[in-house]
Scaffold this active site. Structure first.
Site, short mmCIF file in Angstrom:
data_model
loop_
_atom_site.label_atom_id
_atom_site.label_comp_id
_atom_site.label_asym_id
_atom_site.label_seq_id
_atom_site.Cartn_x
_atom_site.Cartn_y
_atom_site.Cartn_z
N LYS A 1 0.84 -1.21 0.00
CA LYS A 1 0.00 0.00 0.00
C LYS A 1 0.87 1.26 0.00
CE LYS A 1 -1.69 1.59 4.17
NZ LYS A 1 -1.41 3.01 4.40
N ASN A 2 1.88 1.28 0.88
CA ASN A 2 2.66 2.51 1.05
C ASN A 2 3.60 2.77 -0.12
OD1 ASN A 2 1.33 2.90 3.40
ND2 ASN A 2 3.07 2.50 4.76
N ARG B 1 -5.04 10.69 4.58
CA ARG B 1 -3.87 11.56 4.69
C ARG B 1 -2.97 11.47 3.44
NH1 ARG B 1 -0.26 14.13 8.07
NH2 ARG B 1 1.84 13.76 7.31
N ILE C 1 2.34 18.58 8.44
CA ILE C 1 2.81 18.54 7.05
C ILE C 1 3.84 19.65 6.78
CG2 ILE C 1 0.77 17.41 6.10
CD1 ILE C 1 -0.09 20.18 5.03
N ASP C 2 4.40 20.21 7.87
CA ASP C 2 5.32 21.34 7.70
C ASP C 2 6.53 20.98 6.83
OD1 ASP C 2 5.86 19.62 9.92
OD2 ASP C 2 7.36 21.02 10.64
N LEU C 3 7.03 19.75 6.92
CA LEU C 3 8.22 19.37 6.13
C LEU C 3 7.88 19.27 4.65
CD1 LEU C 3 9.64 16.70 8.61
CD2 LEU C 3 10.50 19.03 8.25
N ILE D 1 7.81 7.41 16.97
CA ILE D 1 7.37 8.08 15.73
C ILE D 1 6.03 8.80 15.91
CG2 ILE D 1 6.92 7.78 13.25
CD1 ILE D 1 9.77 7.08 13.91
C1 UD1 Z 1 4.44 6.83 6.40
C2 UD1 Z 1 3.60 5.58 6.23
C3 UD1 Z 1 3.06 5.12 7.57
C4 UD1 Z 1 4.21 4.96 8.56
C5 UD1 Z 1 5.07 6.21 8.63
C6 UD1 Z 1 6.29 6.04 9.50
C7 UD1 Z 1 2.67 5.90 4.01
C8 UD1 Z 1 1.46 6.12 3.18
N1 UD1 Z 1 2.49 5.91 5.34
O1 UD1 Z 1 3.59 7.85 6.91
O2 UD1 Z 1 2.39 3.88 7.38
O3 UD1 Z 1 3.65 4.72 9.85
O4 UD1 Z 1 5.52 6.56 7.31
O5 UD1 Z 1 7.06 4.98 9.06
O6 UD1 Z 1 3.75 5.70 3.49
N2 UD1 Z 1 6.21 14.77 10.54
C9 UD1 Z 1 6.32 16.13 10.79
N3 UD1 Z 1 6.17 17.00 9.75
C10 UD1 Z 1 5.91 16.58 8.47
C11 UD1 Z 1 5.81 15.18 8.23
C12 UD1 Z 1 5.97 14.31 9.29
O7 UD1 Z 1 6.54 16.55 11.92
O8 UD1 Z 1 5.79 17.42 7.58
C13 UD1 Z 1 6.34 13.83 11.66
C14 UD1 Z 1 5.03 13.06 11.89
O9 UD1 Z 1 4.13 13.80 12.70
C15 UD1 Z 1 5.51 11.80 12.55
C16 UD1 Z 1 6.87 11.57 11.90
O10 UD1 Z 1 7.25 12.81 11.31
O11 UD1 Z 1 5.70 12.00 13.93
C17 UD1 Z 1 6.86 10.48 10.85
O12 UD1 Z 1 5.98 10.82 9.81
P1 UD1 Z 1 6.24 10.41 8.29
O13 UD1 Z 1 7.54 9.68 8.17
O14 UD1 Z 1 6.03 11.62 7.45
O15 UD1 Z 1 5.08 9.39 8.06
P2 UD1 Z 1 4.06 9.37 6.87
O16 UD1 Z 1 4.74 9.65 5.58
O17 UD1 Z 1 2.86 10.18 7.23
#
Ligand code: UD1
Length: 426
Positions: free
Chosen positions: A22-23, A92, A123-125, A327
């Site tokens: 899926k991911n 998301r 989603i700031d990053l 995480i």
């Molecule tokens: C992806 C996976 C999800 C998995 C996660 C961590 C997909 C569709 N989903 O989610 O199944 O659990 O990786 O392995 O691939 N964060 C920020 N700012 C941002 C983005 C992220 O602070 O702009 C933080 C998040 O709040 C979280 C951490 O970074 O605490 C990890 O998030 P991220 O690696 O972005 O996970 P996803 O891509 O959402």
């Protein structure tokens, strides 16, 4: 809402083929919007999240068919880069469309995907990465509008190796002018899969799978056919289910190298694992051993997406185990549900202290999110008596008809769907 009813206590046994990831599929479907023409993606699992993504693509003017495991897209008629708020809120992963639509149309409108059951999920990053590529961003309440006549390559350092932000920036940078470097990039296998897909369409990306990814912008991409990688989290879920039920299963179509940390953990717990090419065999005859400390962290460390499932195994282990979640802040919702089944787990901030019990007992429990739901299914399979798992739609987001997959391994698991209101029951 559907329910799963599980008669527990039967060891899993047999052979199954693992579904596509899926991911990996979700960002690849989004990345297909970078090209004009027909794209074919194989091994796309039939899941709620994939249905939502295809629904959004159709809304934007793309033709999309999902036939068995193959998705056929025709992006020729893509006419909009405005993702409706209602669709954006359903999933998301709609955020993945930001980079590709911005690159193709020069503007994109999305809405904040909001928090979710497992944490805040900012989603700031994603936004700062696109800004570094030259995008202007206007936020108005939950609406976010992004413009860029032409994206320009840049050096981008991620404060945290976010999977989604790494993928979004890669996709936007493919058609940007010049060179983009992403440092402290996430290293997950799904990011490598996205690189392979984009390169097959003519992109010039190197480094996915390491912490530095370099994208040399190209003028145009060419449509292609592609097959996504096997789902490492589904593989891991079934491996843990086999171990928790003291069963013996063979999994085909796996990528064992994507599961090194889980294999290590399961072996420490006393589970027998044999790897042969893309086949994994799992067997467990004895009670699992406790593990003093497991910490979830970005790949290649132990994945947060397998934390809840492994917790079920440790709930049945001999001794006390500790799991730390680094995480997502809200990822222990399964603990209260497991307690209803007799588990002895105490949560203190981001750590769970798990005192193994010799047996779990069937109960009615609620899936609060995707992986928590999978954990409850495993608990139900291992428990004595009947377990009812409610809110199965969460599980359907990531597992292709989980009851059929586990049924093929001999599990006694049945789905019950509510009778529609207008149906006359004789
Ligand atoms: C992806 C996976 C999800 C998995 C996660 C961590 C997909 C569709 N989903 O989610 O199944 O659990 O990786 O392995 O691939 N964060 C920020 N700012 C941002 C983005 C992220 O602070 O702009 C933080 C998040 O709040 C979280 C951490 O970074 O605490 C990890 O998030 P991220 O690696 O972005 O996970 P996803 O891509 O959402």
């Amino acid at each position: 809402m559907d329910k799963l009813v599980i008669e527990g206590g039967k060891p899993l046994s047999g052979t199954i083929v693992i579904q596509g990831a899926k991911n990996a599929a979700l960002p690849i479907l989004a990345a297909s919007m970078l090209v004009e023409g027909e794209v074919t993606i194989d091994q796309v699992p039939r899941l709620l999240d994939i249905d939502v993504m295809l629904g959004i693509l159709r809304e934007l003017g793309c033709r999309a068919e999902h036939d068995d495991q193959t998705v056929r897209l025709d992006t020729t008629g893509l006419h909009s880069s405005h993702i409706p708020e209602a669709l954006m809120r359903q999933m998301r992963s709609s955020i993945f469309l930001m980079g590709p639509l911005l690159a193709r149309f020069g503007e994109v409108t999305i809405y904040q995907p909001g928090g979710c059951a497992i944490g805040e999920r900012k989603i700031d990053l994603h936004l700062s990465g696109l800004q570094a590529l030259g995008a202007e961003i206007e936020e108005d309440g939950s609406r976010i509008v992004c413009y860029a006549k032409k994206l320009k390559g840049a050096e981008i350092h991620l404060d945290f190796p976010s999977v989604g932000a790494t993928e979004n920036i890669m996709m936007a940078a493919v058609l940007a002018e010049g060179l983009t470097t992403i440092s402290n990039a996430a290293r997950e296998p799904e990011i490598q899969d996205l690189q392979h897909f984009l390169n097959r369409m003519g992109a010039k990306i190197i480094g996915a799978g390491t912490d530095t990814i370099t994208v040399e912008g190209v003028e145009k991409l060419t449509p292609c056919a592609y097959q996504v990688i096997p789902d490492r989290i589904v593989t891991g879920t079934v491996m843990v289910a086999a171990a928790a039920t003291r069963g013996e299963v063979t999994l085909l179509n796996t990528c064992p190298s994507h599961l090194t940390s889980l294999i290590h953990v399961l072996r420490r717990a006393g589970v027998q694992i044999a790897v042969d090419g893309d086949i994994i065999k799992v067997g467990a005859a004895l009670r699992p051993k406790a593990i003093d400390r497991i910490v979830t962290s970005p790949y290649p460390a132990f994945p947060t997406d397998l934390q809840s499932q492994v917790m079920v195994l440790l709930a049945l282990a001999d001794g006390v185990s500790v799991m730390k979640e680094t995480i997502f802040e809200g990822r222990f919702k399964h603990v209260d549900e497991l307690a209803r089944m007799g588990a002895d787990i105490r949560v203190d901030l981001s750590s769970a202290f798990i005192r193994g019990v010799s047996r779990l007992y069937g109960a009615t429990v609620e899936a609060t999110d995707l992986r928590a739901g999978a954990a409850l299914v495993i608990a139900g399979l291992a428990a004595q008596g009947k377990t009812v798992v409610e809110q199965v739609h969460h599980i359907d987001r990531g597992y292709d008809r989980i009851e059929q997959m586990l049924g093929r391994l001999g599990a006694r698991i049945t789905r019950f769907s509510p009778v529609p209101n207008n149906t006359v029951v004789p």
